[in-house]
Write a protein that holds these residues in place. Structure first.
Motif, PDB file in Angstrom:
ATOM      1  N   ALA A 172     -21.603  32.966  66.181  1.00  0.00           N
ATOM      2  CA  ALA A 172     -21.043  32.320  64.997  1.00  0.00           C
ATOM      3  C   ALA A 172     -20.053  33.199  64.258  1.00  0.00           C
ATOM      4  O   ALA A 172     -19.334  32.710  63.372  1.00  0.00           O
ATOM      5  CB  ALA A 172     -22.171  31.898  64.059  1.00  0.00           C
ATOM      6  N   ASN A 173     -19.993  34.478  64.612  1.00  0.00           N
ATOM      7  CA  ASN A 173     -18.976  35.325  63.991  1.00  0.00           C
ATOM      8  C   ASN A 173     -17.573  34.972  64.483  1.00  0.00           C
ATOM      9  O   ASN A 173     -16.577  35.215  63.800  1.00  0.00           O
ATOM     10  CB  ASN A 173     -19.277  36.797  64.255  1.00  0.00           C
ATOM     11  N   ILE A 174     -17.475  34.392  65.661  1.00  0.00           N
ATOM     12  CA  ILE A 174     -16.187  33.996  66.236  1.00  0.00           C
ATOM     13  C   ILE A 174     -16.028  32.480  66.204  1.00  0.00           C
ATOM     14  O   ILE A 174     -15.032  31.955  65.704  1.00  0.00           O
ATOM     15  CB  ILE A 174     -16.041  34.514  67.675  1.00  0.00           C
ATOM     16  N   MET A 175     -17.017  31.756  66.766  1.00  0.00           N
ATOM     17  CA  MET A 175     -16.970  30.288  66.789  1.00  0.00           C
ATOM     18  C   MET A 175     -17.719  29.766  65.572  1.00  0.00           C
ATOM     19  O   MET A 175     -18.876  29.356  65.657  1.00  0.00           O
ATOM     20  CB  MET A 175     -17.540  29.778  68.108  1.00  0.00           C
ATOM     21  N   LYS A 176     -17.040  29.827  64.437  1.00  0.00           N
ATOM     22  CA  LYS A 176     -17.694  29.593  63.158  1.00  0.00           C
ATOM     23  C   LYS A 176     -18.115  28.140  62.958  1.00  0.00           C
ATOM     24  O   LYS A 176     -19.066  27.860  62.214  1.00  0.00           O
ATOM     25  CB  LYS A 176     -16.773  30.049  62.020  1.00  0.00           C
ATOM     26  N   LEU A 177     -17.422  27.205  63.601  1.00  0.00           N
ATOM     27  CA  LEU A 177     -17.778  25.800  63.441  1.00  0.00           C
ATOM     28  C   LEU A 177     -18.880  25.388  64.412  1.00  0.00           C
ATOM     29  O   LEU A 177     -19.918  24.865  63.998  1.00  0.00           O
ATOM     30  CB  LEU A 177     -16.540  24.922  63.634  1.00  0.00           C
ATOM     31  N   THR A 178     -18.669  25.614  65.714  1.00  0.00           N
ATOM     32  CA  THR A 178     -19.653  25.169  66.708  1.00  0.00           C
ATOM     33  C   THR A 178     -20.930  26.002  66.643  1.00  0.00           C
ATOM     34  O   THR A 178     -22.015  25.486  66.375  1.00  0.00           O
ATOM     35  CB  THR A 178     -19.049  25.214  68.118  1.00  0.00           C
TER      36      THR A 178
END
Length: 334
Positions: A172-178
């Motif tokens: 979630a640090n990179i793919m904050k939405l998914t």
């Protein structure tokens, strides 16, 4: 009581490890009416499709299935049978126990963790297309419904089996939405289970921590792709895919399987290790209420592994598949 179970022998070594597994189940005194159907490469060759409709109808009716390894071509050919079955029957929860077995050499001791993997979406949704020549795009689908459902499953499983901790694994640090949605759903569920500690880890750090000390983990909760990768990594910590079973569960159906490949290089040599499929069968027996038989089979299997006299080559022995299974059956009957 007679149980009805759909049987998928599988490809490659599948039939070779399935046959002794069925004999062991019979030796434990369980009465099962098996409905056998091909899937994968063997079904494609005989029926022109990888998942015949008769197999789908059988599983729909029986609601329980035992499956051997099925070949999935890499980069071409037909789609994954495993993914299609999971999506067709909404087998949303993939459950893989990772535990040391006596007599099986492994890099770590006292490992006893559960990998819970969301099974129906993420990058495994299979939504891919060519944007322009030389550029491909794959869509990652994460929904609140599926993420909440799998989080609830992980916590329910932990509570029912006396587990103390659940850790959500994400990026979630990179793919904050998914991944952010997946993590938030787990965080929303966690307070409903105050006796179970909750934490979260970024997936690359989770892999590092597993390799450093897998005994620190109890239940791991992951979305689809991460769960696939991490469950194989974790299996390597206790001896490999040949000693780890898996289950795919919905609210109505359950498919139990060995999670290793079809190993065509050793097909027909009678040296394949049936341990993973036997353990999958143990999970299946527990699911259908045959817990005494499941316990007897587990005890007999562990006794054979502990003695080390009838082990297949991958376990460091020289016994055939048949001799390994015969030793287990003697333990059950004796």
């Amino acid at each position: 009581m007679k149980h009805r179970v759909t049987l998928i022998p599988g490809d490659g070594i599948g039939p070779e490890v399935m046959k002794p597994t069925l004999e062991i189940i019979k030796a434990a005194g369980v009465n099962i009416e098996w409905h056998s159907h091909l899937a994968g490469a063997s079904a494609l060759k005989k029926h022109g499709t990888t998942i015949p409709q008769k197999l789908m109808d059988s599983f729909e009716r029986d609601r329980v299935a035992l499956k051997g390894p099925v070949t999935t071509p890499v980069g071409k050919g037909f789609a994954s049978v495993n993914v299609e079955l999971r999506q067709s029957f909404d087998l949303y929860a993939n459950l893989r126990p990772i535990k040391n077995l006596p007599g099986v050499k492994a890099r770590y001791e006292n490992v006893d963790l559960i990998v819970v993997r969301e099974n129906t979406e993420g990058l495994y949704s299979g939504i891919e297309h060519e944007v322009v020549p030389g550029v491909m795009e794959s869509l990652k689908i994460i929904t609140e419904k599926a993420s909440t459902r799998i989080a609830r499953f992980a916590f329910d499983y932990a509570r029912a089996h006396g587990r103390k901790k659940v850790a959500a694994v994400h990026k979630a640090n990179i793919m904050k939405l998914t991944d952010g949605l997946f993590l938030q759903c787990a965080r929303n569920i966690a307070p409903r289970y105050p006796k179970i500690a909750f934490s979260d880890l970024i997936v690359d750090n989770a892999c590092l921590q597993l390799v450093l000390d897998p005994t620190r983990f109890d239940v791991l909760l992951l979305e689809n792709l991460y769960g696939d990768i991490v469950s194989d990594l974790a299996a390597g910590l206790v001896g490999g895919l040949g000693v780890v079973p898996g289950a795919n569960l919905s609210n109505t159906h359950a498919l139990f399987e060995s999670v290793h490949g079809s190993a065509p290089d050793i097909q027909g040599k009678n040296i394949a290790n049936p341990t993973a499929l036997i353990l999958a069968a143990v999970m299946m027996l527990e699911h259908i209420g045959e817990k005494k038989a499941a316990t007897r089979i587990s005890a007999a299997l562990e006794a054979v592994l502990r003695k080390g006299q009838h082990l297949t080559p991958d376990l460091g022995g020289s016994a055939t598949t048949t001799k390994f299974a015969d030793a287990i059956m003697r333990g059950i009957e004796g």
